[in-house]
Design an enzyme around this catalytic site. Structure first.
Site, short mmCIF file in Angstrom:
data_model
loop_
_atom_site.label_atom_id
_atom_site.label_comp_id
_atom_site.label_asym_id
_atom_site.label_seq_id
_atom_site.Cartn_x
_atom_site.Cartn_y
_atom_site.Cartn_z
CD GLN A 19 -2.74 -0.99 2.74
OE1 GLN A 19 -2.97 -2.12 3.29
NE2 GLN A 19 -4.07 -0.49 2.00
CG HIS A 113 -0.92 -6.09 5.26
ND1 HIS A 113 -0.43 -5.58 6.58
CD2 HIS A 113 -2.09 -5.59 4.92
CE1 HIS A 113 -1.98 -5.08 7.06
NE2 HIS A 113 -2.33 -4.54 5.42
CG ASN A 157 -2.31 -7.02 8.08
OD1 ASN A 157 -2.98 -6.81 8.72
ND2 ASN A 157 -3.55 -6.63 7.18
CD GLU A 158 -7.41 -7.01 8.43
OE1 GLU A 158 -7.94 -6.66 7.21
OE2 GLU A 158 -7.71 -5.63 9.20
C1 BGC Z 1 -6.40 -3.08 6.02
C2 BGC Z 1 -5.39 -2.38 5.78
C3 BGC Z 1 -6.28 -1.66 4.89
C4 BGC Z 1 -7.30 -1.55 5.93
C5 BGC Z 1 -8.71 0.04 6.01
C6 BGC Z 1 -7.89 -3.66 6.51
O1 BGC Z 1 -7.63 -4.72 6.95
O2 BGC Z 1 -5.02 -3.89 6.87
O3 BGC Z 1 -4.63 -3.03 4.34
O4 BGC Z 1 -5.70 -0.44 3.91
O5 BGC Z 1 -8.24 -2.23 6.28
O6 BGC Z 1 -9.48 -0.24 5.50
#
Ligand code: BGC
Length: 411
Positions: A19, A113, A157-158
């Site tokens: 990003q 990520h 990540n998530e």
């Molecule tokens: C993610 C980010 C994303 C942010 C805002 C999160 O779920 O980890 O990559 O930019 O949300 O939408």
């Protein structure tokens, strides 16, 4: 209520490699941004050129008053071909970590990520049983290279994002167009399918990402057993109106709690919260007509964070680190209101004896918001898209003041 945070509380912001770095052309996302059809409104391109500007970004963070930076290292750069680990790229991230130390910033490093190397799709991607080992080997290389000098590691990540998208993705994007984009990705790669992390088959991916997380924990601990490694989960505050309770609990279990259970007794749990989700007897309810919406169409709900910290800590029994919380808005005054309310919730958790290690706001910069391109603005610092100039917003100064005082100060 005490407005003081505990000594050593981490005050940071978060970003991810794809990003902000720019030119991540060896990643699966880059390919999907460029095929036809695509669900991306624009490609990531140069992003915020943080690959070259990391030092001034870290210096800016420190200058604003922060003591922590959560960023990700990019698998697609570090392992551009299966089994080839680039010394040059590992050295690049070493310099990023060194810059953090130069400016007294604590580095919180995410290993994955959303983006993966392009070659992974050819090995079955996130739907293949071989991927956890591949991810573990990559995690080992990163740990050997950076482990001695970083403070926290977030694995994937998530890792529940796929489950969330499966259940609710239709509310955010055109599912048919995603399928066509993946077919185009497969064709461009000479493959039958294009099994990415983000858009894959949730049921198939769930055990694989959990195993990959476990392999990464083992790998990092084999290098440094005292380095805290944790899972980060997208945890929204699931609520129900009368009659919607059972469905809400069922959906929350599938989309969040399965993962939190797998993270039990970890070194910490990374909490990533943006809003609440309200359920009625027939499913997810849209925000009411009079509610304030963010650029993402989420209900403005900073209070959600307190509930999600409590929920995550209750299930995992681990300390919490808020690894993401923030708002996409072009009204920076509302961002400050959002952050204050969210931090009030963190203070209430601390007062109740919940171990919250820190708060990393999403995001340092206005950056590439995946399918939505550069339109949503989550940053406390805006970025001139022509010159890459960084322009801190009032919220950057505000949050930096809280960080400097280690307290929720009055305005
Ligand atoms: C993610 C980010 C994303 C942010 C805002 C999160 O779920 O980890 O990559 O930019 O949300 O939408």
């Amino acid at each position: 209520m005490s407005e003081q945070f505990p000594e050593g509380f981490l005050w940071g912001t978060s970003t991810s490699a794809h990003q902000v770095e720019g030119s991540n052309f060896n990643s699966d996302h880059w390919l999907l941004e460029h095929v036809e059809p695509t669900v991306f409104v624009e490609p990531s391109g140069d992003a915020c050129d943080q690959y070259h500007r990391y030092e001034s970004d870290i210096a800016m963070l420190a200058d604003l008053g922060f003591n922590t930076y959560r960023f990700s290292v990019e698998w697609a750069r570090i392992e551009p071909e299966p089994g080839f680990f680039s010394r040059t790229e590992l050295d690049h991230y070493r310099r990023v970590v060194e810059a953090c130390h130069k400016y007294s910033i604590s580095p919180v490093v995410t290993l994955h990520h959303f983006t993966s190397p392009r070659w992974l799709a050819g090995c079955g991607g996130w739907e293949s049983d071989a991927t956890p080992d591949l991810f573990g080997q990559y995690a080992l290389k990163v740990a050997e290279s950076l482990g001695s000098d970083i403070d926290y590691v977030c694995t994937i990540n998530e890792l529940n994002i796929v489950a969330l998208l499966k259940a609710f993705g239709g509310a955010f994007f055109d599912v048919d167009k995603v399928r066509d984009m993946l077919s185009a990705g497969a064709k461009a790669s000479g493959l039958d399918s294009y099994p990415t992390f983000f858009y894959g088959d949730a049921d198939r991916i769930e055990p694989i990402v959990i195993e990959a997380h476990n392999k990464a924990v083992q790998a990092v601990h084999s290098v440094r057993s005292d380095l805290p490694v944790g899972m980060t989960v997208a945890i929204q505050d699931f609520q129900a109106v009368e009659g919607g309770e059972d469905l809400m609990l069922e959906q929350r279990y599938k989309a969040q709690d399965v993962y939190l259970e797998a993270a039990k007794d970890g070194d910490f749990i990374g909490v990533q919260t943006y809003t609440r989700m309200l359920f009625g007897p027939d499913g997810l309810l849209p925000p009411s007509l009079d509610s304030e919406l963010t650029q993402m169409g989420y209900e403005f709900c900073p209070e959600a964070l307190e509930a999600t910290i409590r929920h995550a800590v209750k299930i995992t029994g681990s300390p919490a680190l808020v690894t993401e919380n923030g708002i996409g808005t072009d009204d920076d005054a509302r961002r400050i209101v959002f952050l204050r309310k969210a931090l009030e919730g963190v203070l209430r958790c601390l007062e109740d004896g919940i171990d919250v290690r820190g708060y990393c706001q999403w995001s340092l910069l206005d950056n590439f918001e995946w399918m939505l391109g550069y339109r949503p603005t989550f940053g406390i610092v805006s970025v001139d898209r022509n010159t890459q100039e960084r322009i801190p917003k009032p919220s950057a100064t505000w949050l930096g003041q809280m960080a400097k005082g280690n307290a929720l100060l009055s305005d």
